[in-house]
Design a protein around this motif. Structure first.
Motif, PDB file in Angstrom:
ATOM      1  N   HIS A 191      33.192  34.232  -1.303  1.00  0.00           N
ATOM      2  CA  HIS A 191      34.123  33.216  -0.821  1.00  0.00           C
ATOM      3  C   HIS A 191      35.293  33.053  -1.794  1.00  0.00           C
ATOM      4  O   HIS A 191      36.442  32.873  -1.365  1.00  0.00           O
ATOM      5  N   HIS A 195      39.169  33.551  -0.595  1.00  0.00           N
ATOM      6  CA  HIS A 195      40.149  32.459  -0.636  1.00  0.00           C
ATOM      7  C   HIS A 195      41.301  32.775  -1.583  1.00  0.00           C
ATOM      8  O   HIS A 195      42.458  32.472  -1.286  1.00  0.00           O
ATOM      9  N   HIS A 219      39.140  29.994   5.701  1.00  0.00           N
ATOM     10  CA  HIS A 219      38.374  28.750   5.870  1.00  0.00           C
ATOM     11  C   HIS A 219      37.426  28.842   7.066  1.00  0.00           C
ATOM     12  O   HIS A 219      36.321  28.280   7.029  1.00  0.00           O
ATOM     13  N   ARG A 222      34.380  30.713   5.895  1.00  0.00           N
ATOM     14  CA  ARG A 222      33.522  29.829   5.091  1.00  0.00           C
ATOM     15  C   ARG A 222      32.791  28.849   6.002  1.00  0.00           C
ATOM     16  O   ARG A 222      31.592  28.565   5.811  1.00  0.00           O
ATOM     17  N   TRP A 223      33.466  28.310   6.984  1.00  0.00           N
ATOM     18  CA  TRP A 223      32.888  27.380   7.958  1.00  0.00           C
ATOM     19  C   TRP A 223      31.711  28.019   8.688  1.00  0.00           C
ATOM     20  O   TRP A 223      30.673  27.380   8.903  1.00  0.00           O
ATOM     21  N   LEU A 226      28.281  27.941   6.925  1.00  0.00           N
ATOM     22  CA  LEU A 226      27.664  26.643   6.617  1.00  0.00           C
ATOM     23  C   LEU A 226      26.787  26.145   7.768  1.00  0.00           C
ATOM     24  O   LEU A 226      27.064  26.442   8.939  1.00  0.00           O
ATOM     25  N   ALA A 230      27.460  20.302   7.860  1.00  0.00           N
ATOM     26  CA  ALA A 230      28.189  20.671   6.644  1.00  0.00           C
ATOM     27  C   ALA A 230      29.443  21.461   6.981  1.00  0.00           C
ATOM     28  O   ALA A 230      30.452  21.370   6.271  1.00  0.00           O
ATOM     29  N   ASP A 231      29.394  22.211   8.090  1.00  0.00           N
ATOM     30  CA  ASP A 231      30.572  23.004   8.471  1.00  0.00           C
ATOM     31  C   ASP A 231      31.749  22.101   8.830  1.00  0.00           C
ATOM     32  O   ASP A 231      32.888  22.323   8.391  1.00  0.00           O
ATOM     33  N   SER A 233      32.160  18.933   7.931  1.00  0.00           N
ATOM     34  CA  SER A 233      32.564  18.208   6.729  1.00  0.00           C
ATOM     35  C   SER A 233      33.460  19.065   5.847  1.00  0.00           C
ATOM     36  O   SER A 233      34.418  18.571   5.240  1.00  0.00           O
ATOM     37  N   TYR A 234      33.150  20.339   5.799  1.00  0.00           N
ATOM     38  CA  TYR A 234      33.972  21.257   5.004  1.00  0.00           C
ATOM     39  C   TYR A 234      35.386  21.363   5.572  1.00  0.00           C
ATOM     40  O   TYR A 234      36.376  21.189   4.848  1.00  0.00           O
ATOM     41  N   SER A 237      37.532  18.226   5.076  1.00  0.00           N
ATOM     42  CA  SER A 237      37.713  17.687   3.726  1.00  0.00           C
ATOM     43  C   SER A 237      39.208  17.640   3.394  1.00  0.00           C
ATOM     44  O   SER A 237      39.990  18.454   3.893  1.00  0.00           O
ATOM     45  N   VAL A 240      40.838  21.008   2.163  1.00  0.00           N
ATOM     46  CA  VAL A 240      40.959  22.047   3.191  1.00  0.00           C
ATOM     47  C   VAL A 240      42.036  21.674   4.210  1.00  0.00           C
ATOM     48  O   VAL A 240      42.862  22.504   4.606  1.00  0.00           O
TER      49      VAL A 240
END
Length: 320
Positions: A191, A195, A219, A222-223, A226, A230-231, A233-234, A237, A240
């Motif tokens: 990751h 990024h 992103h 990464r999502w 998860l 949690a995905d 929330s990521y 955030s 992000v």
């Protein structure tokens, strides 16, 4: 103030995946490929001067199922022409992935892996021959990035192929997309690498470059990694969200951005992510600009079987 250039949209036209993205040249070439009219198709490709557009057109044609035998004959009929060989090499890659499917590696059978590898080997041979015959062409180096990743070549080989593509067409978005995939955790990267590459590429490019999409794609990757809850929330955030808006402002929202052939792909990516984070106004403007043209990616992340259905559901949710 108008933030997005809108298209007049007939709401009676239902959203649908369009392999040609509304591009008349590609639509014609897809029909020619289906009919096996390779002389006419190659004549059309030979007239394309922009290397990025040529590569995009060949990539589109490579997805036409059942063209392998016809292309093999076209190569034999025109042994001195690099275009049939390029088309065949690109098709071998798509054909290889058809055998492998999108299943997780642990769910791919030994027979599928065998066929996948055989077709990628043919693709590599043909594409390297094209690169030798036409050293200035971008296209073989773009496709060699995909075949190399599929063949699990080492990281250095992937870097060399990416850099070879950029020497021929600096700022090529599709090559950057492939490099991003190469750096993903699922392909042996991380990751952090992914990024860093996305952000550095965006910031190194002039404002209005399409490379801002890389930040969004990173992103989303990464999502996907998860668990549920949690995905979301990521993606929502503050850090992000700030990066998503920065990427939008530096790319398709920037006044210097010029829509290339297949521009709908980037718009679909931005529309999906802003719909997912609940920023309805921004997503709505993007959906309006897109019209009914759905691209398979990135909607297959949400629904592999019916991207248009998922697109429509999120568009309607953002319209409220």
């Amino acid at each position: 103030m108008t933030f997005f250039r809108r298209r007049s949209r007939d709401r009676s036209v239902p959203p649908a995946v369009d392999p040609a993205c509304g591009n008349e040249t590609l639509a014609l070439m897809l029909r020619q490929a289906e009919a096996g009219d390779w002389p006419a198709l190659c004549a059309g490709l030979a007239a394309v001067e922009d290397p990025s557009e040529l590569t995009w057109l060949v990539a589109g044609v490579s997805n036409v199922a059942g063209t392998e035998e016809g292309l093999a004959k076209a190569v034999a009929d025109r042994p001195d022409s690099a275009l049939p060989l390029l088309l065949s090499g690109a098709r071998q890659i798509s054909w290889a992935w058809e055998a492998r499917t999108r299943a997780r590696s642990q769910h791919v059978s030994q027979e599928q892996w065998r066929v996948f590898g055989e077709r990628l080997e043919v693709a590599e041979q043909q594409l390297f021959e094209v690169a030798e015959r036409e050293p200035d062409w971008l296209a073989p180096w773009y496709f060699l990035q995909i075949s190399g990743r599929g063949a699990s070549l080492d990281k250095e080989a992937g870097r060399i192929r990416f850099e070879a593509a950029l020497r021929r067409c600096p700022g090529h978005l599709d090559s950057h997309r492939q490099r991003l995939q190469q750096l993903c955790a699922k392909w042996g990267g991380s990751h952090q690498q992914m990024h860093a590459f996305a952000r550095e590429s965006m910031l190194a490019a002039p404002p209005g470059s399409p490379l801002g999409e890389l930040v969004v794609l990173g992103h989303l990757e990464r999502w996907l990694d998860l668990p549920s809850g949690a995905d979301h929330s990521y993606l929502t955030s503050p850090d992000v969200l700030a990066e998503l808006h920065e990427a939008l402002g530096r790319s398709i929202l920037h006044p210097d951005y010029v829509r290339p052939a297949g521009w709908q792909s980037a718009y679909n990516t931005f529309a999906m992510v802003f719909a997912l984070v609940g920023e309805k106004w921004t997503a709505r403007q993007l959906f309006e600009a897109i019209g009914p043209t759905v691209t398979e990616s990135p909607w297959h992340y949400l629904s592999g079987d019916d991207p248009a259905k998922t697109f429509t559901a999120l568009r309607e949710r953002c319209a409220k």
